[in-house]
Design an enzyme around this catalytic site. Sequence first.
Site, PDB file in Angstrom:
ATOM      1  N   HIS A 119      48.339  46.869  37.800  1.00 27.95           N
ATOM      2  CA  HIS A 119      47.640  46.342  36.703  1.00 27.95           C
ATOM      3  C   HIS A 119      48.425  44.772  36.849  1.00 27.95           C
ATOM      4  CE1 HIS A 119      46.410  45.142  32.561  1.00 27.95           C
ATOM      5  NE2 HIS A 119      47.371  44.308  32.473  1.00 27.95           N
ATOM      6  N   CYS A 120      47.586  43.719  36.857  1.00 29.64           N
ATOM      7  CA  CYS A 120      47.858  42.237  37.225  1.00 29.64           C
ATOM      8  C   CYS A 120      47.861  41.548  35.927  1.00 29.64           C
ATOM      9  CB  CYS A 120      47.116  41.839  38.295  1.00 29.64           C
ATOM     10  SG  CYS A 120      47.472  40.036  38.688  1.00 29.64           S
ATOM     11  N   PRO A 121      48.962  40.957  35.551  1.00 28.84           N
ATOM     12  CA  PRO A 121      48.904  40.271  34.095  1.00 28.84           C
ATOM     13  C   PRO A 121      48.210  38.848  34.615  1.00 28.84           C
ATOM     14  CG  PRO A 121      51.243  40.395  35.125  1.00 28.84           C
ATOM     15  CD  PRO A 121      50.427  41.380  35.759  1.00 28.84           C
ATOM     16  N   ASN A 124      45.023  39.465  33.781  1.00 32.21           N
ATOM     17  CA  ASN A 124      44.862  40.403  32.611  1.00 32.21           C
ATOM     18  C   ASN A 124      43.654  41.345  32.937  1.00 32.21           C
ATOM     19  OD1 ASN A 124      45.048  40.970  30.063  1.00 32.21           O
ATOM     20  ND2 ASN A 124      43.523  39.799  29.249  1.00 32.21           N
ATOM     21  N   ASN A 125      43.844  41.977  33.987  1.00 32.98           N
ATOM     22  CA  ASN A 125      43.202  43.179  34.214  1.00 32.98           C
ATOM     23  C   ASN A 125      43.905  43.952  35.274  1.00 32.98           C
ATOM     24  OD1 ASN A 125      41.056  44.827  34.317  1.00 32.98           O
ATOM     25  ND2 ASN A 125      39.435  43.600  35.140  1.00 32.98           N
TER      26      ASN A 125
END
Length: 238
Positions: A119-121, A124-125
């Site tokens: 999950h890559c902040p 945001n996905n």
Amino acid sequence: MGLRIHFVVDPHGWCCMGLIVFVWLYNFFLIPKIVLFPHYEEGHIPGILIIIFYGIAIFCLVALVRASIADPGRLPENPKIPHGEREFWELCNKCNLMRPKRSHHCSRCGHCVRRMDHHCPWINNCVGEDNHWLFLQLCFYTELLTCYALMFSFCHYYYFLPLKKRNLDLFVVRHELAIMRLAAFMGITLLVGITGLFYTQLIGIITDTTSIEKMSNCCEEICPRLIDDTDTISALQS
């Protein structure tokens, strides 16, 4: 096949993505204003270099938007499992739904993602089976744009001829050194981070291993060592 739209309600992710957009806007407007256009007007660089800069910047923004809103491979609530593939599916112990193996449950998104990498902040996905290639595009264009901006920042002070026409009444001209130092700091920080991330992603593709699977393998290697060490200490104490 068109990409399915997917939004994640996560204030932390929105803040991270907003920071990325701020860095993009900072360089998109200030680098041409301070470096590209003045040197073009005085004949130091051709106009094609300005077009290339804006082209890469637009590609970078488009890749960011597509990676952030594209469905990473979210599994439906009632998936249709092909009869011959039932042995390759398993039950998720968090959402109690069937999912293919190599899928993982994202606690931030609240659902399972097929072949989830992480999950890559910053987008945001999640990065999963359906948007992994978009994430790689984003890494590539970001690294290309950062290198391009840093190259012109370096040439502005150490290679190009000094500018003759300078309007000292402009804010960006009076504070040029501070603005360019901040741009260089953001550029170097972003370049180091994106280079490491892009490298690990390419290695993962070559080895067909996701980031989650790498972490799981490391934990499995560490746990037996800890158990062996504990047994050794217990044997010595006894």
